[in-house]
Structure formats: structure tokens, C-alpha cells
Design a protein around this motif. Structure first.
Motif, PDB file in Angstrom:
ATOM      1  N   ALA A  79       0.830  -1.216   0.000  1.00 45.97           N
ATOM      2  CA  ALA A  79       0.000   0.000   0.000  1.00 45.97           C
ATOM      3  C   ALA A  79       0.856   1.254   0.000  1.00 45.97           C
ATOM      4  CB  ALA A  79      -0.922  -0.014   1.218  1.00 45.97           C
ATOM      5  N   ALA A  80       1.943   1.239   0.809  1.00 44.96           N
ATOM      6  CA  ALA A  80       2.829   2.399   0.875  1.00 44.96           C
ATOM      7  C   ALA A  80       3.508   2.644  -0.471  1.00 44.96           C
ATOM      8  CB  ALA A  80       3.872   2.197   1.971  1.00 44.96           C
ATOM      9  N   SER A  81       3.922   1.551  -1.137  1.00 42.67           N
ATOM     10  CA  SER A  81       4.577   1.697  -2.439  1.00 42.67           C
ATOM     11  C   SER A  81       3.618   2.249  -3.484  1.00 42.67           C
ATOM     12  CB  SER A  81       5.117   0.341  -2.902  1.00 42.67           C
ATOM     13  OG  SER A  81       6.092  -0.152  -2.009  1.00 42.67           O
ATOM     14  N   ALA A  82       2.354   1.869  -3.380  1.00 43.36           N
ATOM     15  CA  ALA A  82       1.357   2.304  -4.376  1.00 43.36           C
ATOM     16  C   ALA A  82       0.748   3.651  -4.035  1.00 43.36           C
ATOM     17  CB  ALA A  82       0.259   1.260  -4.490  1.00 43.36           C
ATOM     18  N   GLY A  83       0.928   4.105  -2.801  1.00 48.10           N
ATOM     19  CA  GLY A  83       0.325   5.366  -2.378  1.00 48.10           C
ATOM     20  C   GLY A  83      -1.179   5.250  -2.200  1.00 48.10           C
ATOM     21  N   VAL A  84      -1.620   4.068  -1.786  1.00 46.68           N
ATOM     22  CA  VAL A  84      -3.050   3.843  -1.549  1.00 46.68           C
ATOM     23  C   VAL A  84      -3.220   3.259  -0.157  1.00 46.68           C
ATOM     24  CG1 VAL A  84      -3.526   3.470  -4.011  1.00 46.68           C
ATOM     25  CG2 VAL A  84      -2.995   1.513  -2.540  1.00 46.68           C
ATOM     26  N   LEU A  90       2.726  -4.147  -8.206  1.00 47.87           N
ATOM     27  CA  LEU A  90       3.543  -4.066  -6.992  1.00 47.87           C
ATOM     28  C   LEU A  90       3.441  -5.338  -6.150  1.00 47.87           C
ATOM     29  CD1 LEU A  90       2.836  -0.346  -6.061  1.00 47.87           C
ATOM     30  CD2 LEU A  90       5.047  -1.329  -6.683  1.00 47.87           C
ATOM     31  N   LEU A  91       2.287  -5.998  -6.181  1.00 44.99           N
ATOM     32  CA  LEU A  91       2.165  -7.281  -5.488  1.00 44.99           C
ATOM     33  C   LEU A  91       3.157  -8.289  -6.050  1.00 44.99           C
ATOM     34  CD1 LEU A  91      -1.729  -7.561  -5.180  1.00 44.99           C
ATOM     35  CD2 LEU A  91      -0.120  -7.448  -3.265  1.00 44.99           C
ATOM     36  N   ARG A  92       3.264  -8.295  -7.387  1.00 40.23           N
ATOM     37  CA  ARG A  92       4.230  -9.201  -8.011  1.00 40.23           C
ATOM     38  C   ARG A  92       5.659  -8.773  -7.708  1.00 40.23           C
ATOM     39  NH1 ARG A  92       0.358  -8.818 -12.207  1.00 40.23           N
ATOM     40  NH2 ARG A  92       1.607  -7.195 -13.225  1.00 40.23           N
ATOM     41  N   GLU A  93       5.908  -7.478  -7.754  1.00 39.90           N
ATOM     42  CA  GLU A  93       7.260  -6.964  -7.520  1.00 39.90           C
ATOM     43  C   GLU A  93       7.741  -7.280  -6.104  1.00 39.90           C
ATOM     44  OE1 GLU A  93       9.289  -2.579  -7.041  1.00 39.90           O
ATOM     45  OE2 GLU A  93       7.832  -2.861  -8.666  1.00 39.90           O
ATOM     46  N   HIS A  94       6.827  -7.182  -5.138  1.00 38.18           N
ATOM     47  CA  HIS A  94       7.185  -7.470  -3.744  1.00 38.18           C
ATOM     48  C   HIS A  94       7.076  -8.957  -3.411  1.00 38.18           C
ATOM     49  CE1 HIS A  94       7.751  -3.408  -2.118  1.00 38.18           C
ATOM     50  NE2 HIS A  94       6.750  -3.017  -2.906  1.00 38.18           N
TER      51      HIS A  94
END
Length: 348
Positions: free
Chosen positions: A14-19, A45-49
Motif C-alpha cells: 500500500a505504501a509503495s502504491a500510495g493507496v 507491486l504485489l508481483r514486484e514485492h
């Protein structure tokens, strides 16, 4: 198992996406009230993390009952009489504990990360692996990353001291099998085992050699042979030792299935068991009692091993510490009709 890296959380994504965390949760649950662009960003981002939802926990269900969880029992080769005994033990323990058991055969793991994630995504609380040829660092790291406990039954090879495993007293079993044949007067005793580098095979072989050396009986060249724990290997290697210029009067086989192959090799040469050749197996599977004659064998407590493995896996899943990373259950020699005094073989 290697130390696991910190797993990404919903808050991290969430922090990475700003949501908000709630928005990430909606994407994970397939909710429709998320803008397409936001959904695409969050999924990326879910895949990236390398995010993986936590594995389900056992907990109180309706009326205070324990909610069902599942443990996967995974084999890396086709099922056999040996495998059936293990499965029966795991399933019986699972029924007592209210735990579901899923049995699978996976001969190769080409993508360890996906393999481990799929197990967790399917709701597995733990993995019980049986007679694994090897568990490499990538596979162990993948399981550790998703925090999925692993217990190995009767491992062929153990590369890591911290991998929890359940086995039996293979050395003592090999010793007892060979001492039994020596007590019957046999001196020309061959050993036909499994893979030469397999830990359980080495222990059975060392037990055989220890018994022979204690009696001052030499092991002639060609009297120890290794292959797989399979019927065809018993036939092939049995034929090889029985065709030696001075063949054995007794053979200790590394498992019941190999012993059956040896029996067939003997029959094909017109030899009778036990009149012309005594045979001892290892495992005490159902087929040991169905052979003609019934097979003398070393009993591995296979069903008990399956039950102990399941209970240990659940303890690990619940975060408990265990006293030992390797547990050995006792073997026992079961004497039936496939062995007889050496006089039968020498004077038949």
C-alpha cells in the motif's frame, strides 16, 4: 532451514502504491470498486514485492470446533507399497487431529518459488516430503520465504542439518538382518540396496558390513550392488550376483520390493526360496506377507513414521520448538519363511 527474509505485508504494498491497505485488500479479493489504473498498479507491486498471503491458521470454528487445515504429503516418484504405508499413517493421524491430507506426486520442481507459493495459496499449513532425492537450496529458501514448515520422511539425502526429518534405525536393521542370516550358518551373503549415496542405504550397508566383520566373514567382490529401491533393480542385480562363479546362499535386500525382484531372479534360474537361497527384505510392507514364501524382513514402522511426521509438521506450523531435527523410530526383524539354515542351500 535457511533464515527466512521478511515477507512483504499489505502495508508495504500500500505504501509503495500510495493507496490504503483497504484498497490493496480489495484488489486481492477481486472487488470491482477499484479504478482500473489503480488495480493495475497494485497488481504490479504485489508481483514486484513477491507478496504471498499468510497461510491459514487452525482456530476455533463453529461451536468451538477446530477449523480444518490441510497438510500436503508429496512424493518425488511413483507410489509403491512403501508409499501406501506412509500415506496410511499420515491419513490416520490426520483423521485423529481433524486435519486434511492431500497426497501428490511431483517428480521435478523446476520453479521453486512458484511451487512454494502455490502450496500456500492452496491453503497448505505444512509440507511432508517423502524419500526426497534431494532438496536443494532454492527449494528450501522458497519454502522458508513463504513460511511453510517442512518435514522429510526417510530422506535419501540431507544437505542441511536444520531440515526436520523422520527416519528409522537403518543401521540396526541392517545389522539384525545380516546377523539373522549368519545365525543360520550362511557365510556367502550378498547385499542389494538402493542408491549408493542414499543416507538410508548407506546405514543399512554399514549394518550389513559390521555384522560380517564381527564374524570375520569377508565380503567377496560383486557381493554388494546398488540401484533403485525397485522390483526391476532387484531382478537385475539379483541375476548378476546369482550368476557369479561362487554365488551367495543368502541375499539381504535393501527393501521388500527389491527382495521380490531377487525372488524372481532366483525362480528364473530354477532356485528355490529358502531351500536354495535365503532372502531378507527391509520395510515390512503388505507385499512381504503376500509373497510365496512370506518374506523375512526388517520392519520399519512406516505408519508410525507418517503419523509422527504429520504431528511434527503441525507443531512447526504452530510455531513450537522441537527437541530434535531428526527422529529415528526403532526397526524390528520379522522372521518368516524366506530364510532357512544354510544346510538347505548347500545340500539341496
Amino acid at each position: 532451514m535457511p533464515a527466512s527474509p521478511r515477507r512483504a505485508t499489505l502495508a508495504t504494498v500500500a505504501a509503495s502504491a500510495g493507496v490504503s491497505v483497504a484498497t490493496v485488500s480489495k484488489v486481492l479479493n477481486g472487488r470491482s470498486d477499484v479504478a482500473p489504473a489503480t488495480r493495475s498498479l497494485v497488481e504490479s507491486l504485489l508481483r514486484e514485492h513477491d507478496y504471498m498471503a499468510p497461510s491459514p491458521r487452525r482456530g476455533p470454528g463453529a461451536n468451538g470446533a477446530v477449523a480444518m487445515c490441510t497438510v500436503e504429503v508429496q512424493f518425488d516418484s511413483d507410489l509403491s507399497a512403501y508409499s501406501t504405508e506412509i500415506v496410511q499413517g499420515v491419513v490416520s493421524a490426520g483423521a485423529e487431529l481433524g486435519v486434511g491430507v492431500v497426497v501428490s506426486v511431483r517428480k521435478t520442481v523446476d520453479h521453486p518459488a512458484s511451487w512454494a507459493r502455490d502450496l500456500v495459496a492452496a491453503g497448505r499449513r505444512a509440507l511432508v516430503a517423502v524419500t526426497c532425492e534431494q532438496l536443494n537450496d532454492r527449494q528450501l529458501r522458497a519454502l522458508s520465504r513463504v513460511q511453510l514448515p517442512l518435514v522429510v520422511i526417510d530422506p535419501l539425502n540431507l544437505q542441511h542439518d536444520q531440515v526436520t526429518s523422520i527416519g528409522s534405525t537403518n543401521f540396526a536393521g541392517g545389522l539384525a538382518a545380516t546377523q539373522h542370516l549368519l545365525s543360520l550358518g550362511h557365510r556367502r551373503i550378498a547385499y542389494i540396496g538402493g542408491p549408493a549415496t542414499a543416507t538410508c542405504n548407506q546405514a543399512r550397508l554399514h549394518g550389513y558390513r559390521a555384522a560380517m566383520e564381527a564374524e570375520g566373514v569377508p565380503v567377496p567382490p560383486g557381493y554388494t550392488r546398488f540401484g533403485r529401491f525397485r522390483y526391476q533393480d532387484g531382478m537385475d542385480h539379483g541375476a548378476a550376483v546369482l550368476d557369479l562363479p561362487e554365488p551367495p546362499t543368502a541375499i539381504f535386500a535393501g527393501c521388500d520390493e527389491v527382495a521380490l525382484g531377487v525372488m524372481e531372479a532366483a525362480r528364473a534360474r530354477g532356485l528355490r526360496v529358502p531351500e536354495d537361497l535365503s532372502i531378507v527384505g527391509f520395510d515390512d510392507t503388505q507385499i512381504a506377507r503376500m509373497t510365496s514364501p512370506p518374506l523375512t524382513t526388517v520392519r520399519q514402522p512406516l505408519r508410525e513414521m507418517g503419523g509422527v511426521a504429520l504431528r511434527t509438521a503441525l507443531r512447526l506450523a504452530d510455531g513450537e520448538k522441537i527437541d530434535s531435527h531428526h527422529v529415528e523410530l526403532a526397526t524390528e526383524l520379522i522372521v518368516r519363511a524366506s530364510t532357512a539354515d544354510v544346510a538347505c542351500a548347500e545340500h539341496a
